[in-house]
Design an enzyme around this catalytic site. Structure first.
Site, PDB file in Angstrom:
ATOM      1  N   ASP A 180       8.326  26.070  80.953  1.00 15.89           N
ATOM      2  CA  ASP A 180       7.764  26.140  79.593  1.00 15.89           C
ATOM      3  C   ASP A 180       7.565  24.675  79.168  1.00 15.89           C
ATOM      4  O   ASP A 180       7.066  23.871  79.975  1.00 15.89           O
ATOM      5  CB  ASP A 180       8.777  26.904  78.712  1.00 15.89           C
ATOM      6  N   ASP A 236       0.560  26.766  73.512  1.00 17.73           N
ATOM      7  CA  ASP A 236       1.282  26.690  72.239  1.00 17.73           C
ATOM      8  C   ASP A 236       0.354  26.167  71.128  1.00 17.73           C
ATOM      9  O   ASP A 236      -0.751  25.695  71.404  1.00 17.73           O
ATOM     10  CB  ASP A 236       2.483  25.745  72.422  1.00 17.73           C
ATOM     11  N   ASP A 277       9.481  32.317  67.019  1.00 25.08           N
ATOM     12  CA  ASP A 277      10.380  32.367  68.185  1.00 25.08           C
ATOM     13  C   ASP A 277      11.488  33.392  67.952  1.00 25.08           C
ATOM     14  O   ASP A 277      12.079  33.446  66.874  1.00 25.08           O
ATOM     15  CB  ASP A 277      10.993  30.987  68.447  1.00 25.08           C
ATOM     16  N   TRP A 307       2.233  32.194  67.218  1.00 18.75           N
ATOM     17  CA  TRP A 307       3.283  32.871  66.438  1.00 18.75           C
ATOM     18  C   TRP A 307       2.688  33.762  65.344  1.00 18.75           C
ATOM     19  O   TRP A 307       3.305  33.980  64.300  1.00 18.75           O
ATOM     20  CB  TRP A 307       4.265  31.864  65.825  1.00 18.75           C
TER      21      TRP A 307
HETATM   22  C1  GLA Z   1       7.114  27.179  70.632  1.00 19.24           C
HETATM   23  C2  GLA Z   1       7.000  28.500  71.390  1.00 19.24           C
HETATM   24  C3  GLA Z   1       8.219  28.698  72.259  1.00 19.24           C
HETATM   25  C4  GLA Z   1       8.370  27.546  73.226  1.00 19.24           C
HETATM   26  C5  GLA Z   1       8.441  26.250  72.449  1.00 19.24           C
HETATM   27  C6  GLA Z   1       8.411  25.011  73.327  1.00 19.24           C
HETATM   28  O1  GLA Z   1       8.127  27.231  69.708  1.00 19.24           O
HETATM   29  O2  GLA Z   1       6.874  29.545  70.483  1.00 19.24           O
HETATM   30  O3  GLA Z   1       8.132  29.913  72.968  1.00 19.24           O
HETATM   31  O4  GLA Z   1       7.291  27.514  74.117  1.00 19.24           O
HETATM   32  O5  GLA Z   1       7.340  26.126  71.547  1.00 19.24           O
HETATM   33  O6  GLA Z   1       8.544  23.887  72.552  1.00 19.24           O
END
Ligand code: GLA
Length: 546
Positions: A97, A175, A230, A209
């Site tokens: 990630d 993202d 998240d 999101w």
């Molecule tokens: C965002 C995403 C997470 C993760 C973080 C990495 O918050 O929603 O799932 O990928 O970034 O910084």
């Protein structure tokens, strides 16, 4: 190169080599989604055949945050994914990630942090593909990633998507941090076009999101989109918060379908702090919502119970159903939620009774509650106890403990088949003509034409017998493929001829398609890479390798 760019490149390298800067702020929660809206326009997956059932795999963020993401971790997790039986249950996508830790070189190209990923990002991809897994990577649509430790793709979309293709990514999460002033729809269209231009079929996972209400428009540019903030902070499962994420995602059920999924975030099943019944309930909710099943726990230290939950093929069958319908709440009884609206490929229906309350609850459900005639005599399969009862008319009564579920399938027959669960021994064939070098001396060098072959074996762990996979025409002239086998195991024999080929590296992406025979719905396309290294010919291979 402008000075500013040099500063960012240096900052990116040092931040990733040492430790990440503290995260500035967590992304804003999306405002409550208004009424659900089915996506307008074409569905992206109609062309590439990707993610026609929800993607399954693992991502590091829930358990690890950015630390310690590196090649060793990803390799250990991939091994655990295979050893635990998760691969056999259909989990495939795995990779870093935000801990991907790339930076830009002087010319602006993305470059691997070799301290963290000694095999390089392409090398790690080859390792993952050789295990019969698919390679997932990460980037950000803005100027910088969320921690500001890495560059985002803004204004470098074409080059960056070309880099992901070169690294052989199969899945990219994009993202939405540090995107001030950017138009979300235009940005993700640009990224989609750039990916298309790069020529490699890649699952696009949009991660805003819920910002910009992607369920209204993103089906034409991506395969899944986050609908929520998240689900937890790194390493901290948060049960009440997870249930809020489920509630936000539930309302959007009409927007989901084959190749375009609502994504309520990675799973927390198996993380510290959850009871067995919470783990089971969480997994059941994600299966019922046709949510991507991206595990977020540490696969290297799973209890037997976690493994049993994550690999329960009967639950996964509901998630991976070829009709791709997202279930939703049809009735409440006190705190208890009755989820239905999820017809399955064999004519059966999924039914979830979830008790988020504090006391055991008995609930009576009439067949008419789930859209069936009360007079029907139906069999009921309990997906967690693996027991079938019936046939019975009228409906059923279930008692559910607090924080627990009954996940059921209701059907006119007692067959309850599992839809296709596709598992490959490898997603890469690497062939090389037989020039043998020993002690720096060529001991065999046959410049004449050679015929070489390598196989890929693809299993179907579901109950249906599949027709033979059909390889898409348009292969390069040096490659031919035949498919043989039966409804459960098929072998792709890849034969290459070096006749007329110049010295150099050749590469092809193979696509094969199939149809699920009961529902006659197209299955997710199967892609793999074929690499050919010609050392015996003369001259250099053409750039595109064909
Ligand atoms: C965002 C995403 C997470 C993760 C973080 C990495 O918050 O929603 O799932 O990928 O970034 O910084």
């Amino acid at each position: 190169m402008p000075k500013k760019t040099i500063f960012f490149a240096v900052l990116a390298i040092s931040a990733c080599a040492l430790a990440f800067a503290p995260r500035p702020q967590s992304p804003a929660r999306p405002s409550s989604p208004a009424a659900f809206v089915a996506p307008a326009g074409p569905v992206h997956a109609a062309d590439d055949g990707l993610a026609l059932t929800p993607p399954m795999g693992w991502y590091p963020w829930n358990e690890f945050g950015q630390e310690p993401q590196n090649e060793a971790l990803i390799r250990q997790i991939s091994e655990a994914l295979v050893k635990s039986g998760m691969k056999e249950a259909g989990y495939a996508y795995v990779g870093p990630d935000e801990g991907i830790c790339f930076s830009r070189d002087a010319s602006g190209r993305l470059t691997t942090n070799l301290e963290r990923y000694p095999s390089g990002l392409r090398g790690l991809g080859d390792v993952i593909h050789a295990q019969g897994l698919k390679y997932a990577l990460y980037t950000d649509a803005g100027t910088l990633t969320c921690s500001k430790a890495m560059p985002g793709t803004k204004d470098r979309e074409v080059e960056d998507m070309a880099a992901f293709a070169e690294w052989r990514a199969d899945y990219v999460k994009i993202d939405w941090c540090n995107t001030k002033g950017q138009d979300i729809v235009k940005t993700y269209i640009k990224l989609h076009d750039a990916q298309h231009a790069a020529g490699r079929p890649i699952v696009h996972s949009l991660c805003s999101w819920g910002d910009g209400e992607p369920w209204k428009w993103a089906a034409s540019v991506g395969h899944l989109w986050r609908t929520t903030s998240d689900i937890c902070g790194p390493g901290k499962a948060d049960w009440p918060h997870a249930l809020k994420m489920a509630a936000q995602n539930e309302r959007l059920y009409a927007a989901a379908g084959p190749g375009h999924w609502n994504d309520p975030d990675m799973m927390i099943t198996g993380m510290d702090g959850l009871s067995e019944s919470q783990n089971r309930s969480f997994f059941s909710l994600w299966c019922m919502m046709a949510a991507p099943l991206m595990a977020g726990n540490d696969l290297r230290r799973m209890t037997e119970s976690t493994i049993r939950i994550l690999t329960n093929l009967e639950a996964i069958a509901i998630n991976q159903d070829p009709l791709g319908v997202q279930g939703h709440i049809v009735r409440r009884s006190g705190p208890v939620e009755i989820w239905a609206g999820k017809p399955l490929f064999d004519g059966s229906r999924a039914l979830l009774v979830f008790n988020p309350g504090t006391a055991p609850a008995e609930v009576k459900i009439a067949w008419s509650d789930i859209g069936l005639a009360d007079s029907a005599a139906l069999y009921v399969r309990d997906v967690w106890t693996h027991k079938t009862t019936g046939p019975q008319g009228g409906g059923l009564a279930v008692t559910v403990a607090p924080n627990d579920v009954a996940l059921l399938r209701v059907s006119k027959t007692d067959a309850f088949p599992i839809p296709p669960i596709i598992v490959a021994d490898s997603y890469r064939v690497a062939l090389r003509d037989d020039r043998v070098v020993r002690d720096n001396r060529v001991v065999r060098n046959d410049p004449g034409a050679q015929t070489l072959a390598g196989t890929i074996t693809v299993k179907n762990n579901g109950s249906a017998e599949l027709p033979l996979w059909k390889v898409r025409p348009g292969l390069p002239s040096w490659l031919s493929i035949s498919v043989s086998g039966n409804g459960k195991i098929q072998t792709f024999t890849n034969t290459v001829s070096t006749a007329g080929l110049k010295k150099g590296s050749y590469h092809a992406v193979v696509r094969a398609d199939n149809v699920e025979p009961v529902s006659e719905k197209p299955m997710s396309a199967l892609y793999y890479d074929v690499d050919l290294e010609v050392t015996g010919g003369a001259g250099a291979a053409p750039r595109n390798g064909r």
